[in-house]
Design a protein around this motif. Structure first.
Motif, short mmCIF file in Angstrom:
data_model
loop_
_atom_site.label_atom_id
_atom_site.label_comp_id
_atom_site.label_asym_id
_atom_site.label_seq_id
_atom_site.Cartn_x
_atom_site.Cartn_y
_atom_site.Cartn_z
N VAL A 130 0.83 -1.20 0.00
CA VAL A 130 0.00 0.00 0.00
C VAL A 130 0.87 1.25 0.00
CG1 VAL A 130 -2.07 -0.99 1.01
CG2 VAL A 130 -0.23 -0.26 2.52
N GLY A 131 0.28 2.33 -0.53
CA GLY A 131 1.02 3.56 -0.72
C GLY A 131 1.52 4.21 0.55
N ILE A 132 0.78 4.04 1.66
CA ILE A 132 1.25 4.66 2.90
C ILE A 132 2.63 4.16 3.28
CG2 ILE A 132 -1.01 5.24 3.88
CD1 ILE A 132 -0.77 2.62 5.56
N GLN A 133 2.91 2.89 3.00
CA GLN A 133 4.22 2.34 3.31
C GLN A 133 5.30 3.01 2.47
OE1 GLN A 133 3.50 -1.72 2.25
NE2 GLN A 133 2.42 -2.23 4.14
N ASP A 134 4.99 3.26 1.21
CA ASP A 134 5.98 3.84 0.31
C ASP A 134 6.30 5.29 0.65
OD1 ASP A 134 6.35 1.61 -1.62
OD2 ASP A 134 4.21 1.93 -1.96
N VAL A 135 5.26 6.10 0.93
CA VAL A 135 5.53 7.52 1.14
C VAL A 135 6.25 7.78 2.45
CG1 VAL A 135 3.67 8.27 -0.39
CG2 VAL A 135 3.22 8.06 2.07
N VAL A 136 5.97 6.98 3.49
CA VAL A 136 6.68 7.23 4.76
C VAL A 136 8.13 6.78 4.66
CG1 VAL A 136 4.60 7.19 6.17
CG2 VAL A 136 5.88 5.06 5.85
N ALA A 137 8.39 5.69 3.93
CA ALA A 137 9.77 5.28 3.73
C ALA A 137 10.51 6.28 2.84
CB ALA A 137 9.82 3.88 3.13
N ALA A 138 9.82 6.79 1.82
CA ALA A 138 10.43 7.80 0.96
C ALA A 138 10.76 9.07 1.73
CB ALA A 138 9.51 8.11 -0.21
N ARG A 139 9.89 9.44 2.68
CA ARG A 139 10.16 10.62 3.50
C ARG A 139 11.48 10.45 4.28
NH1 ARG A 139 8.78 15.12 2.76
NH2 ARG A 139 11.02 15.33 2.86
N LEU A 140 11.69 9.26 4.83
CA LEU A 140 12.95 8.99 5.53
C LEU A 140 14.14 9.17 4.59
CD1 LEU A 140 12.14 5.71 7.52
CD2 LEU A 140 12.44 7.99 8.49
N VAL A 141 14.03 8.62 3.39
CA VAL A 141 15.13 8.66 2.44
C VAL A 141 15.44 10.09 2.01
CG1 VAL A 141 15.80 8.03 0.08
CG2 VAL A 141 14.79 6.31 1.60
N VAL A 142 14.41 10.86 1.70
CA VAL A 142 14.64 12.22 1.23
C VAL A 142 15.22 13.09 2.34
CG1 VAL A 142 13.47 14.32 0.41
CG2 VAL A 142 12.92 12.08 -0.60
N ASP A 143 14.72 12.94 3.55
CA ASP A 143 15.29 13.71 4.66
C ASP A 143 16.76 13.37 4.87
OD1 ASP A 143 12.89 14.99 5.04
OD2 ASP A 143 12.31 13.83 6.83
N ALA A 144 17.09 12.08 4.78
CA ALA A 144 18.49 11.67 4.94
C ALA A 144 19.34 12.19 3.79
CB ALA A 144 18.58 10.14 5.01
N ALA A 145 18.82 12.18 2.58
CA ALA A 145 19.57 12.68 1.43
C ALA A 145 19.84 14.17 1.57
CB ALA A 145 18.79 12.41 0.15
N ARG A 146 18.85 14.92 2.07
CA ARG A 146 19.06 16.36 2.26
C ARG A 146 20.15 16.61 3.30
NH1 ARG A 146 16.55 18.91 -2.00
NH2 ARG A 146 14.30 18.54 -2.06
N ARG A 147 20.11 15.83 4.38
CA ARG A 147 21.13 16.01 5.42
C ARG A 147 22.53 15.71 4.91
NH1 ARG A 147 17.23 13.28 8.59
NH2 ARG A 147 18.45 11.35 8.41
N GLN A 148 22.64 14.68 4.10
CA GLN A 148 23.96 14.21 3.66
C GLN A 148 24.41 14.78 2.33
OE1 GLN A 148 24.33 9.86 4.04
NE2 GLN A 148 22.66 9.87 5.53
N GLY A 149 23.55 15.58 1.70
CA GLY A 149 23.93 16.17 0.42
C GLY A 149 24.03 15.16 -0.70
N ILE A 150 23.16 14.17 -0.72
CA ILE A 150 23.17 13.12 -1.73
C ILE A 150 22.06 13.35 -2.73
CG2 ILE A 150 22.82 10.64 -2.08
CD1 ILE A 150 24.19 10.16 0.59
N GLY A 151 22.31 13.10 -4.00
CA GLY A 151 21.28 13.18 -5.02
C GLY A 151 21.58 14.22 -6.07
N THR A 152 20.71 14.30 -7.04
CA THR A 152 20.87 15.26 -8.14
C THR A 152 19.69 16.23 -8.12
OG1 THR A 152 22.00 13.64 -9.50
CG2 THR A 152 21.05 15.51 -10.65
N GLU A 153 19.97 17.52 -8.16
CA GLU A 153 18.92 18.53 -8.18
C GLU A 153 18.57 18.90 -9.61
OE1 GLU A 153 20.51 21.65 -5.77
OE2 GLU A 153 19.62 20.85 -3.94
N VAL A 154 17.28 18.95 -9.88
CA VAL A 154 16.79 19.29 -11.21
C VAL A 154 15.88 20.51 -11.10
CG1 VAL A 154 15.48 18.49 -13.21
CG2 VAL A 154 16.90 16.88 -11.92
N HIS A 155 16.14 21.52 -11.91
CA HIS A 155 15.33 22.74 -11.91
C HIS A 155 14.30 22.62 -13.04
CE1 HIS A 155 17.91 24.97 -9.03
NE2 HIS A 155 18.85 24.19 -9.55
N LEU A 156 13.13 22.14 -12.73
CA LEU A 156 12.10 21.93 -13.76
C LEU A 156 11.57 23.25 -14.29
CD1 LEU A 156 10.04 18.96 -12.27
CD2 LEU A 156 11.81 18.88 -14.02
N SER A 157 11.63 24.31 -13.49
CA SER A 157 11.08 25.58 -13.92
C SER A 157 12.05 26.38 -14.78
CB SER A 157 10.68 26.42 -12.71
OG SER A 157 11.80 26.65 -11.88
#
Length: 346
Positions: free
Chosen positions: A319-346
């Motif tokens: 179910v989707g609730i499982q995915d979004v809460v796990a994704a929230r953990l991942v994104v918060d950790a990525a922001r803290r650690q400076g991991i990932g690629t930023e894309v400027h869609l605008s």
């Protein structure tokens, strides 16, 4: 486009919708997941669904052109965990002959305050871990105390994830495993023995089921591989592997009838789970047999196991609730650690 890996940039302003879209690939997502944290938020998410502080509208799987694949949008929001978004899942069985994954997914996380699309993540590592985490949460609430024999039907990636997750909620003294593919089961046995577990490779599914105290079925089967006549008193089953297709199931009708069934979501399972739909079509059981959700047991709104001899079965569709809460953990950790690629869609 900016590569942020290793930059250590601050996450200040990201939740206010000012940050660009963060993109995380499969390896990055996998590196940021923590099993204990995922188990904790998955349990919270199911409790929130039971109490009404999480929402996931009824979903509708759509056939892809050609009729071989399904597109399954999974929309969810969990207020207590500030998580909202959508997972787009495809289930394409012909991919097995193409050397491609049968199931593929991407998760888009939305800032619930601003409505801004905050991140796009490869969904495979999250799906793997949140599925095993949910089984572990169900086992903690439904299995008998003191169980130690773990049975696994299927020996792929989910078997490894389930071994790690269930070790958090039970003292495993023996692992019995069966798979149709000899190389897969031997690789799993070597992995589990390397983790210090006593492992027995079974000759057939019946041998696993009859000996197990906690059983996990982890195959994408269309026809039942497990029969209820093999269930012993007190068994707990996590039925996990069947895809979200109403004609696929791992457990036969007798097994469902014999079990006290707890579902991840009644609305989802009553539309997509063969374990639910086929016994009802056969007239063997009524919808009331499937009304208890995992969140109801977690919050005490409904009983789980009633006696030591009960056979309990957690029917996992995903179910989707499982995915979004796990994704929230991942994104918060990525922001803290400076991991990932930023894309400027605008």
């Amino acid at each position: 486009m900016t590569d942020r890996t290793g930059t250590g940039q601050s996450d200040e302003g990201s939740r206010a919708g000012r940050a660009p879209l963060l993109v995380l690939d499969r390896a990055q997502v996998a590196s940021l997941l923590d099993l204990g944290e995922v188990m904790h938020v998955v349990e919270q998410a199911h409790a929130a669904l039971s109490t009404g502080t999480a929402r996931q509208p009824d979903r509708s799987a759509m056939e892809l052109p050609g009729g071989a694949g399904l597109l399954v949008p999974m929309v969810a929001a969990v207020d207590p965990l500030s998580s909202a978004g959508v997972k787009l899942l495809t289930d394409t069985p012909p991919n097995a002959d193409r050397g491609l994954p049968v199931q593929q997914s991407v998760i888009m996380l939305i800032d619930p305050d601003t409505g801004t699309c905050e991140a796009v993540l490869n969904g495979a590592p999250i799906t793997l871990l949140r599925t095993a985490a949910a089984s572990a949460v169900a086992t903690r609430h439904l299995a008998r105390q003191g169980v130690g024999t773990l049975g696994l039907i299927g020996a792929g990636a989910q078997a490894r994830a389930h071994l790690a997750a269930l070790a958090r909620v039970m003292d495993i003294d023996q692992v019995l495993v069966w798979s149709r593919t000899r190389a897969t089961v031997e690789a799993f046995a070597e992995h589990a023995r390397g983790q210090g577990y006593a492992v027995k490779v079974a000759d057939d599914p019946e041998q696993v089921v009859r000996a197990a105290e906690v059983l996990c079925t982890l195959t994408p089967s269309r026809m039942p591989v497990v029969r209820g006549e093999w269930f012993g008193p007190g068994l707990h089953v996590n039925a996990v592997g069947a895809p979200p297709r109403p004609d696929h199931r791992e457990i036969d009708t007798a097994g469902i009838v014999r079990s006290r069934v707890v579902v991840d979501s009644f609305s989802v399972s009553s539309h997509e789970s063969g374990e639910v739909l086929i016994p009802m079509r056969e007239g063997a059981i009524t919808p009331e047999h499937f009304r208890t959700e995992l969140g109801d047991v977690i919050t005490g709104r409904a009983p789980g196991r009633r006696s030591g001899d009960d056979v309990t079965l957690y029917n996992s569709v995903g179910v989707g609730i499982q995915d979004v809460v796990a994704a929230r953990l991942v994104v918060d950790a990525a922001r803290r650690q400076g991991i990932g690629t930023e894309v400027h869609l605008s």
